[in-house]
Write a protein that holds these residues in place. Structure first.
Motif, mmCIF file in Angstrom:
data_model
loop_
_atom_site.group_PDB
_atom_site.id
_atom_site.type_symbol
_atom_site.label_atom_id
_atom_site.label_comp_id
_atom_site.label_asym_id
_atom_site.label_seq_id
_atom_site.Cartn_x
_atom_site.Cartn_y
_atom_site.Cartn_z
ATOM 1 N N HIS A 143 0.813 -1.224 0.000
ATOM 2 C CA HIS A 143 0.000 0.000 0.000
ATOM 3 C C HIS A 143 0.844 1.270 0.000
ATOM 4 C CE1 HIS A 143 -3.456 -2.484 0.152
ATOM 5 N NE2 HIS A 143 -2.987 -3.128 1.210
ATOM 6 N N VAL A 144 2.113 1.094 -0.362
ATOM 7 C CA VAL A 144 2.969 2.259 -0.615
ATOM 8 C C VAL A 144 3.445 2.110 -2.058
ATOM 9 C CG1 VAL A 144 5.082 3.485 0.048
ATOM 10 C CG2 VAL A 144 3.664 2.390 1.808
ATOM 11 N N LEU A 145 2.751 2.790 -2.961
ATOM 12 C CA LEU A 145 3.030 2.605 -4.388
ATOM 13 C C LEU A 145 4.107 3.592 -4.833
ATOM 14 C CD1 LEU A 145 -0.706 2.521 -5.618
ATOM 15 C CD2 LEU A 145 0.644 0.649 -4.627
ATOM 16 N N THR A 146 5.123 3.070 -5.529
ATOM 17 C CA THR A 146 6.177 3.970 -6.020
ATOM 18 C C THR A 146 6.457 3.757 -7.515
ATOM 19 O OG1 THR A 146 7.797 2.392 -5.187
ATOM 20 C CG2 THR A 146 7.393 4.327 -3.820
ATOM 21 N N ALA A 147 6.008 2.635 -8.069
ATOM 22 C CA ALA A 147 6.255 2.397 -9.504
ATOM 23 C C ALA A 147 5.363 3.337 -10.317
ATOM 24 C CB ALA A 147 5.938 0.944 -9.851
ATOM 25 N N ALA A 148 5.929 3.879 -11.394
ATOM 26 C CA ALA A 148 5.193 4.869 -12.200
ATOM 27 C C ALA A 148 3.837 4.329 -12.654
ATOM 28 C CB ALA A 148 6.036 5.282 -13.399
ATOM 29 N N THR A 149 3.804 3.079 -13.095
ATOM 30 C CA THR A 149 2.533 2.542 -13.612
ATOM 31 C C THR A 149 1.506 2.391 -12.492
ATOM 32 O OG1 THR A 149 3.576 0.389 -13.422
ATOM 33 C CG2 THR A 149 3.370 1.300 -15.646
ATOM 34 N N ASP A 150 1.976 2.050 -11.269
ATOM 35 C CA ASP A 150 1.038 1.905 -10.140
ATOM 36 C C ASP A 150 0.495 3.266 -9.722
ATOM 37 O OD1 ASP A 150 1.575 -0.768 -10.149
ATOM 38 O OD2 ASP A 150 3.018 -0.696 -8.488
ATOM 39 N N MET A 151 1.361 4.287 -9.799
ATOM 40 C CA MET A 151 0.943 5.615 -9.312
ATOM 41 C C MET A 151 0.083 6.359 -10.341
ATOM 42 S SD MET A 151 3.996 7.287 -7.099
ATOM 43 C CE MET A 151 5.287 7.342 -8.326
ATOM 44 N N ALA A 152 0.255 5.996 -11.627
ATOM 45 C CA ALA A 152 -0.367 6.796 -12.705
ATOM 46 C C ALA A 152 -1.845 7.110 -12.470
ATOM 47 C CB ALA A 152 -0.159 6.101 -14.051
ATOM 48 N N PRO A 153 -2.684 6.134 -12.066
ATOM 49 C CA PRO A 153 -4.113 6.451 -11.942
ATOM 50 C C PRO A 153 -4.415 7.515 -10.873
ATOM 51 C CG PRO A 153 -3.737 4.076 -11.817
ATOM 52 C CD PRO A 153 -2.394 4.726 -11.781
ATOM 53 N N PHE A 154 -3.461 7.788 -9.998
ATOM 54 C CA PHE A 154 -3.704 8.726 -8.897
ATOM 55 C C PHE A 154 -3.197 10.145 -9.209
ATOM 56 C CE2 PHE A 154 -3.427 4.478 -7.217
ATOM 57 C CZ PHE A 154 -4.424 4.404 -6.260
ATOM 58 N N LEU A 155 -2.570 10.294 -10.377
ATOM 59 C CA LEU A 155 -1.839 11.548 -10.621
ATOM 60 C C LEU A 155 -2.501 12.496 -11.612
ATOM 61 C CD1 LEU A 155 1.817 10.114 -10.744
ATOM 62 C CD2 LEU A 155 0.532 10.968 -8.771
ATOM 63 N N THR A 156 -3.500 11.997 -12.333
ATOM 64 C CA THR A 156 -4.136 12.835 -13.361
ATOM 65 C C THR A 156 -5.530 13.248 -12.899
ATOM 66 O OG1 THR A 156 -2.909 11.734 -15.097
ATOM 67 C CG2 THR A 156 -4.885 12.894 -15.783
ATOM 68 N N ASP A 157 -5.892 14.489 -13.179
ATOM 69 C CA ASP A 157 -7.200 14.964 -12.721
ATOM 70 C C ASP A 157 -8.309 14.374 -13.585
ATOM 71 O OD1 ASP A 157 -6.821 16.878 -15.005
ATOM 72 O OD2 ASP A 157 -8.708 17.634 -14.220
ATOM 73 N N TRP A 158 -9.542 14.494 -13.111
ATOM 74 C CA TRP A 158 -10.711 13.839 -13.723
ATOM 75 C C TRP A 158 -10.858 14.180 -15.202
ATOM 76 C CZ3 TRP A 158 -14.051 10.245 -11.926
ATOM 77 C CH2 TRP A 158 -15.238 10.073 -12.611
ATOM 78 N N ARG A 159 -10.637 15.460 -15.515
ATOM 79 C CA ARG A 159 -10.839 15.861 -16.917
ATOM 80 C C ARG A 159 -9.594 15.655 -17.772
ATOM 81 N NH1 ARG A 159 -14.028 21.157 -15.488
ATOM 82 N NH2 ARG A 159 -16.166 20.393 -15.535
#
Ligand SMILES: Cc1cc2nc3c(=O)[nH]c(=O)nc-3n(C[C@H](O)[C@H](O)[C@H](O)COP(=O)(O)OP(=O)(O)OC[C@H]3O[C@@H](n4cnc5c(N)ncnc54)[C@H](O)[C@@H]3O)c2cc1C
Length: 469
Positions: free
Chosen positions: A17-33
């Motif tokens: 539950h500590v994500l550091t890989a770019a692919t794991d983090m990607a869904p959390f980094l972009t805004d809704w639009r």
């Protein structure tokens, strides 16, 4: 240093539950639009309030900024980190328990990561209503709703999220747990700390739990689509409907003809309430605690009165809940229809209700003079004085080229909002997107009080920095 910090986070929340890989983090980094993608040191996914508190303490010890995140449906870039990769995202999505429901006190106590729809469903299962309702309800969380003081379609009758909340549990910027989970309707014991955290967009602390108000479930909520001539007619109709229906009037939404045509073009399967074109439309919702027939009766007699007084040109009344749902779907698809038509310049504004018609006619004229042929997609929660006043390029013109005028368009619209004593953000908040606009339109006195609160509660400045202030 970073490794020590991440090791502490892993010891607290578990490695998974500590994500550091770019692919794991990607869904959390972009805004809704999809307008902005930030970078993060890590995404932290705590399981409970103790883990949240321990992670915030780690952030304080290492001076690592943190961005609380719920469903990431916010529209002002509040829940995504900036591009520096220095912050962590603290996702509340695993805190998703309905803790308890007290039908006699008419309250429900929930974790902050609960999806809004899950709370509505839990309330309905006990024949209660949690009235907060918005098109993102299948994805947004109550923590995000509270942190943005979300509005939605039922504010006219039940108020916004602030008015639906009795108590909060908050992890402070120092990592302490404040248990303010009181289910009290009266509590005058000094400063209202709960109200500080509501609408703070994660800049003062992390909301981990809430006590929310419940209401009796109406027996029926029915709707009508009313064709009208001008926004002034809409205001007169609102006045009439309030007088005729009182607290049974639960929704009153304005839609311009262009908004309606966009929905018809991009979502042809949705109902088309009228064959003829009209200049404006209002979606009216009436709820009854007695029966479906009672709601229809209320709606039909008030609308007959409106037609007789020439406040309305035509009306379609839904006589079943399914038909009413169809009319609401037309309203709820406006934003998506607009997105399908191309980019536009959006404004989420509020005005004193009595001044809305004058605001629209004067601001439309200012925009037409500056950008001849520009198209105005104006719709919103008229009963709350809240308009989504969106400006699109002239027909056939390039959307990207028109977006280069964003600053000039914003200036015309927001100066006009200020002149009419309105607000430049009615329900979406400030985030990163409207921070400069906030500074432009709030007085120095107000900004200084806000800064004093921020530095008192978050002296290290680790809570969602760069947002709001
Ligand atoms: C299709 C659509 C329709 C919408 N309709 C409406 C509408 O009618 N009315 C309206 O008001 N909004 C509307 N919104 C905007 C959005 O849904 C709301 O702002 C919603 O309340 C955000 O909830 P979230 O869980 O997605 O929060 P997020 O987007 O994850 O976060 C929003 C803000 O709250 C902070 N935050 C999130 N959780 C916490 C927490 N637990 N503690 C502290 N801070 C936290 C974040 O840091 C961020 O600043 C709509 C959005 C979409 C996509």
């Amino acid at each position: 240093m970073t490794m020590d910090f991440l090791a502490r986070c892993r010891a607290i929340a578990g490695t998974d539950h500590v994500l550091t890989a770019a692919t794991d983090m990607a869904p959390f980094l972009t805004d809704w639009r999809g307008r902005f993608t930030g970078s993060a040191l890590a995404v932290l996914r705590p399981a409970d309030v103790q883990q949240v508190a321990a992670l915030v303490r780690a952030c304080a010890d290492w001076r690592v900024p943190l961005v609380p995140q719920g469903g990431r449906t916010g529209l002002v870039l509040g829940s995504v980190p900036d591009a520096s990769a220095s912050a962590v995202v603290l996702s509340l999505s695993r805190l998703n328990r309905i803790r308890s429901l007290d039908a006699v006190n008419r309250t429900i106590t929930v974790d902050a990561g609960c999806i809004l729809q899950a709370i509505q469903d839990a309330a309905a299962a006990e024949d209660c209503l949690f009235p907060l309702s918005l098109a993102a309800e299948g994805s947004c969380t109550i923590g995000g709703n509270l942190s943005t003081n979300a509005g939605g379609t039922a504010v006219l009758r039940y108020g916004n999220t602030r008015e639906l909340c009795l108590g909060l549990e908050v992890v402070t910027a120092q990592g302490a747990i404040w248990d303010g989970l009181r289910g009290l309707r009266k509590d005058n014991t000094g400063y209202d700390l709960r109200d500080l955290f509501i609408g703070a967009e994660g800049t003062l602390g992390v909301i981990t739990g809430a006590v929310l108000k419940l209401f009796p479930q109406p027996r029926a909520a029915l709707a009508a689509m009313v064709a009208i001539d001008t926004p002034r007619h809409a205001l007169d109709l609102l006045h009439l409907m309030q007088a005729r229906c009182g607290a049974s009037l639960t929704g009153f939404e304005l839609m311009s003809d262009l908004a309606m045509r966009l929905v018809a073009t991009h979502f042809p399967a949705l109902p088309k309430p009228f064959t003829a074109r009209h200049r404006q439309y209002v979606l009216v919702e009436v709820s009854s605690s007695q029966s479906c027939e009672h709601a229809v009766e209320l709606l039909e007699s008030a609308i007959a009165d409106a037609l007789e007084r020439d406040l309305a040109d035509d009306a379609v009344v839904a006589t079943s809940v399914a038909q009413a749902r169809g009319l609401w779907q037309v309203r709820e698809h406006i934003s998506m229809a607009q997105a399908a038509a191309g980019k536009n310049i959006k404004h989420d504004i509020s005005l004193p209700i009595s001044r809305i018609a004058d605001f629209i006619s004067s601001t439309d004229a200012l925009l037409e003079a500056a950008f001849p042929g520009c198209q105005l997609v104006c719709f919103g929660h008229l009963g709350d004085g809240n308009l989504h006043y969106n400006v699109a390029p002239p027909e056939g013109a390039s959307h990207d080229a028109f977006l280069l005028h964003q600053e000039a368009v914003n200036r015309i619209v927001h100066d006009s909002v200020a002149a009419f004593n309105g607000s430049i953000s009615a329900e979406h908040g400030i985030g990163m997107l409207k921070r400069d606009e906030l500074i432009r339109y709030k007085s120095e006195i107000e900004l200084n009080m806000m800064r004093a609160i921020k530095s008192a509660l978050d002296p290290l400045g680790i809570m969602n920095p760069g947002k709001v202030l």
